[in-house]
Design a protein around this motif. Structure first.
Motif, PDB file in Angstrom:
ATOM      1  N   GLY A   1       0.793  -1.260  -0.128  1.00 39.38           N
ATOM      2  CA  GLY A   1      -0.085   0.115  -0.165  1.00 39.38           C
ATOM      3  C   GLY A   1       0.890   1.247  -0.005  1.00 39.38           C
ATOM      4  N   ARG A   2      -0.015   2.476   0.001  1.00 40.49           N
ATOM      5  CA  ARG A   2       0.736   3.654   0.180  1.00 40.49           C
ATOM      6  C   ARG A   2       1.383   3.985   1.614  1.00 40.49           C
ATOM      7  NH1 ARG A   2       0.555   6.722  -3.921  1.00 40.49           N
ATOM      8  NH2 ARG A   2       0.876   8.649  -2.737  1.00 40.49           N
ATOM      9  N   ILE A   3       2.415   4.486   1.562  1.00 35.72           N
ATOM     10  CA  ILE A   3       3.227   4.885   2.793  1.00 35.72           C
ATOM     11  C   ILE A   3       2.431   6.081   3.428  1.00 35.72           C
ATOM     12  CG2 ILE A   3       4.938   6.250   3.838  1.00 35.72           C
ATOM     13  CD1 ILE A   3       6.956   4.843   1.480  1.00 35.72           C
ATOM     14  N   PRO A   4       1.573   6.055   4.672  1.00 36.34           N
ATOM     15  CA  PRO A   4       0.781   7.104   5.152  1.00 36.34           C
ATOM     16  C   PRO A   4       1.453   8.307   5.206  1.00 36.34           C
ATOM     17  CG  PRO A   4       1.689   5.483   6.925  1.00 36.34           C
ATOM     18  CD  PRO A   4       2.131   5.040   5.610  1.00 36.34           C
ATOM     19  N   THR A   5       0.837   9.424   4.845  1.00 37.06           N
ATOM     20  CA  THR A   5       1.358  10.894   4.995  1.00 37.06           C
ATOM     21  C   THR A   5       1.497  11.182   6.402  1.00 37.06           C
ATOM     22  OG1 THR A   5      -0.789  11.738   4.966  1.00 37.06           O
ATOM     23  CG2 THR A   5       0.318  11.599   2.719  1.00 37.06           C
ATOM     24  N   GLU A   6       0.808  10.520   7.289  1.00 35.18           N
ATOM     25  CA  GLU A   6       1.154  10.641   8.569  1.00 35.18           C
ATOM     26  C   GLU A   6       2.302  10.500   8.987  1.00 35.18           C
ATOM     27  OE1 GLU A   6      -3.328  10.219   7.867  1.00 35.18           O
ATOM     28  OE2 GLU A   6      -1.451   9.027   7.104  1.00 35.18           O
ATOM     29  N   ILE A   7       3.087   9.851   8.421  1.00 32.15           N
ATOM     30  CA  ILE A   7       4.495   9.766   8.971  1.00 32.15           C
ATOM     31  C   ILE A   7       5.197  10.943   9.041  1.00 32.15           C
ATOM     32  CG2 ILE A   7       6.929   8.788   8.206  1.00 32.15           C
ATOM     33  CD1 ILE A   7       5.848   6.181   7.650  1.00 32.15           C
ATOM     34  N   ALA A   8       4.905  11.989   8.232  1.00 34.92           N
ATOM     35  CA  ALA A   8       5.496  13.304   8.128  1.00 34.92           C
ATOM     36  C   ALA A   8       5.133  14.027   9.436  1.00 34.92           C
ATOM     37  CB  ALA A   8       5.029  14.124   6.977  1.00 34.92           C
ATOM     38  N   GLN A   9       4.287  13.565  10.430  1.00 28.92           N
ATOM     39  CA  GLN A   9       3.985  14.005  11.527  1.00 28.92           C
ATOM     40  C   GLN A   9       4.959  13.808  12.778  1.00 28.92           C
ATOM     41  OE1 GLN A   9      -0.013  13.126  12.380  1.00 28.92           O
ATOM     42  NE2 GLN A   9      -0.812  14.164  10.574  1.00 28.92           N
ATOM     43  N   LEU A  10       5.936  12.927  12.341  1.00 29.58           N
ATOM     44  CA  LEU A  10       6.561  12.385  13.357  1.00 29.58           C
ATOM     45  C   LEU A  10       7.738  13.320  13.558  1.00 29.58           C
ATOM     46  CD1 LEU A  10       6.518   8.642  12.420  1.00 29.58           C
ATOM     47  CD2 LEU A  10       5.035   9.880  14.235  1.00 29.58           C
ATOM     48  N   VAL A  11       7.624  14.457  14.167  1.00 29.56           N
ATOM     49  CA  VAL A  11       8.552  15.531  14.376  1.00 29.56           C
ATOM     50  C   VAL A  11      10.072  15.152  15.198  1.00 29.56           C
ATOM     51  CG1 VAL A  11       6.982  17.437  13.814  1.00 29.56           C
ATOM     52  CG2 VAL A  11       7.556  16.641  16.229  1.00 29.56           C
ATOM     53  N   GLN A  12      10.002  13.797  15.850  1.00 32.38           N
ATOM     54  CA  GLN A  12      11.234  13.450  16.754  1.00 32.38           C
ATOM     55  C   GLN A  12      12.069  12.489  15.924  1.00 32.38           C
ATOM     56  OE1 GLN A  12      11.737  14.644  19.620  1.00 32.38           O
ATOM     57  NE2 GLN A  12      10.219  15.981  19.530  1.00 32.38           N
ATOM     58  N   LEU A  13      11.262  12.082  14.699  1.00 34.34           N
ATOM     59  CA  LEU A  13      11.850  10.922  13.861  1.00 34.34           C
ATOM     60  C   LEU A  13      13.170  11.423  13.510  1.00 34.34           C
ATOM     61  CD1 LEU A  13      10.950   8.360  13.007  1.00 34.34           C
ATOM     62  CD2 LEU A  13      10.193   9.082  10.864  1.00 34.34           C
ATOM     63  N   VAL A  14      14.179  10.537  13.712  1.00 34.25           N
ATOM     64  CA  VAL A  14      15.622  10.529  13.277  1.00 34.25           C
ATOM     65  C   VAL A  14      16.185   9.600  12.241  1.00 34.25           C
ATOM     66  CG1 VAL A  14      16.406  12.271  15.056  1.00 34.25           C
ATOM     67  CG2 VAL A  14      16.701   9.868  15.081  1.00 34.25           C
TER      68      VAL A  14
END
Length: 120
Positions: A85-98
Protein backbone atom coordinates in the motif's frame (compact mmCIF):
# COMPACT_ATOMS: atom_id res chain seq x y z
CA UNK A 1 9.92 4.08 34.35
CA UNK A 2 10.92 3.05 30.84
CA UNK A 3 9.62 -0.28 29.64
CA UNK A 4 11.62 -2.03 26.99
CA UNK A 5 10.50 -5.12 25.16
CA UNK A 6 13.06 -7.36 23.56
CA UNK A 7 12.08 -10.82 22.45
CA UNK A 8 14.49 -13.58 21.57
CA UNK A 9 14.13 -14.23 17.86
CA UNK A 10 13.74 -17.94 18.53
CA UNK A 11 10.85 -17.54 20.97
CA UNK A 12 7.98 -19.47 19.31
CA UNK A 13 5.36 -18.12 21.71
CA UNK A 14 5.21 -14.63 20.19
CA UNK A 15 4.14 -14.32 16.57
CA UNK A 16 1.92 -11.24 16.44
CA UNK A 17 3.03 -7.67 17.08
CA UNK A 18 0.00 -6.80 19.23
CA UNK A 19 0.91 -9.60 21.67
CA UNK A 20 3.99 -7.79 22.96
CA UNK A 21 3.19 -4.12 23.48
CA UNK A 22 1.28 -1.97 25.93
CA UNK A 23 0.84 1.77 26.46
CA UNK A 24 3.90 2.03 28.72
CA UNK A 25 6.32 0.41 26.26
CA UNK A 26 9.10 2.83 25.26
CA UNK A 27 11.25 0.65 22.99
CA UNK A 28 10.18 -2.33 20.92
CA UNK A 29 13.17 -4.18 19.46
CA UNK A 30 12.13 -7.40 17.73
CA UNK A 31 13.91 -7.79 14.39
CA UNK A 32 14.01 -11.26 12.82
CA UNK A 33 11.30 -12.73 15.04
CA UNK A 34 9.05 -14.20 12.33
CA UNK A 35 6.25 -11.85 13.45
CA UNK A 36 3.20 -12.22 11.23
CA UNK A 37 0.02 -10.33 10.46
CA UNK A 38 -0.73 -6.64 10.07
CA UNK A 39 0.56 -3.76 12.14
CA UNK A 40 -2.40 -3.10 14.45
CA UNK A 41 -4.18 0.25 14.15
CA UNK A 42 -3.84 0.55 17.93
CA UNK A 43 -0.15 1.32 17.31
CA UNK A 44 -1.07 5.00 17.57
CA UNK A 45 -1.88 4.50 21.26
CA UNK A 46 1.80 3.84 22.00
CA UNK A 47 2.57 7.49 22.65
CA UNK A 48 5.69 6.71 24.70
CA UNK A 49 7.35 4.54 22.07
CA UNK A 50 10.65 6.02 20.92
CA UNK A 51 12.01 3.00 19.02
CA UNK A 52 9.98 0.64 16.85
CA UNK A 53 12.24 -1.95 15.28
CA UNK A 54 10.24 -4.74 13.69
CA UNK A 55 12.38 -5.18 10.61
CA UNK A 56 13.04 -8.51 8.88
CA UNK A 57 9.78 -10.13 9.95
CA UNK A 58 6.70 -11.20 8.01
CA UNK A 59 4.36 -8.30 8.74
CA UNK A 60 1.70 -7.80 6.07
CA UNK A 61 -0.81 -5.20 4.93
CA UNK A 62 -0.56 -1.43 5.02
CA UNK A 63 1.23 0.80 7.50
CA UNK A 64 -1.68 2.19 9.54
CA UNK A 65 -2.16 5.95 9.42
CA UNK A 66 -2.36 5.92 13.24
CA UNK A 67 1.42 5.65 13.25
CA UNK A 68 1.41 9.45 12.97
CA UNK A 69 0.06 9.63 16.54
CA UNK A 70 3.29 8.20 17.98
CA UNK A 71 4.64 11.59 19.01
CA UNK A 72 7.81 10.29 20.72
CA UNK A 73 8.88 7.98 17.90
CA UNK A 74 12.51 8.70 16.95
CA UNK A 75 13.50 5.49 15.15
CA UNK A 76 11.22 3.47 12.88
CA UNK A 77 12.44 0.31 11.15
CA UNK A 78 9.84 -1.54 9.11
CA UNK A 79 12.16 -2.79 6.36
CA UNK A 80 12.25 -6.38 5.16
CA UNK A 81 8.61 -7.25 5.73
CA UNK A 82 5.71 -7.82 3.35
CA UNK A 83 4.01 -4.46 3.85
CA UNK A 84 1.87 -3.14 1.00
CA UNK A 85 0.00 0.00 0.00
CA UNK A 86 0.84 3.68 0.19
CA UNK A 87 3.21 5.07 2.77
CA UNK A 88 0.89 7.04 5.05
CA UNK A 89 1.37 10.80 4.90
CA UNK A 90 0.98 10.82 8.69
CA UNK A 91 4.62 9.72 8.95
CA UNK A 92 5.46 13.35 8.18
CA UNK A 93 3.90 14.26 11.56
CA UNK A 94 6.62 12.37 13.43
CA UNK A 95 8.74 15.40 14.30
CA UNK A 96 11.04 13.41 16.64
CA UNK A 97 11.92 10.94 13.88
CA UNK A 98 15.66 10.77 13.13
CA UNK A 99 15.88 7.33 11.49
CA UNK A 100 13.43 5.70 9.09
CA UNK A 101 13.77 2.49 7.06
CA UNK A 102 10.93 1.20 4.89
CA UNK A 103 12.89 -0.59 2.14
CA UNK A 104 12.29 -4.15 0.96
CA UNK A 105 8.50 -3.96 1.19
CA UNK A 106 5.87 -3.39 -1.49
CA UNK A 107 5.09 0.20 -0.55
CA UNK A 108 4.24 3.07 -2.88
CA UNK A 109 4.43 6.82 -2.53
CA UNK A 110 6.82 8.90 -0.54
CA UNK A 111 6.33 11.16 2.40
CA UNK A 112 9.72 11.64 3.95
CA UNK A 113 9.33 14.15 6.76
CA UNK A 114 10.81 17.51 5.80
CA UNK A 115 12.90 17.61 8.97
CA UNK A 116 14.67 14.45 7.78
CA UNK A 117 15.22 15.86 4.29
CA UNK A 118 16.93 18.90 5.79
CA UNK A 119 19.53 16.62 7.41
CA UNK A 120 20.65 15.06 4.12
Amino acid sequence: MAVQQQVNRYDPRVTMLHEMVNESTTDLFVPENALTGPIPTQIGQLGRLGLLRVDLNQLTGPIPSQIGQMVQLARLYLNGNQLTGRIPTEIAQLVQLVSLSLRDNQLTGSCLPTHLIARW
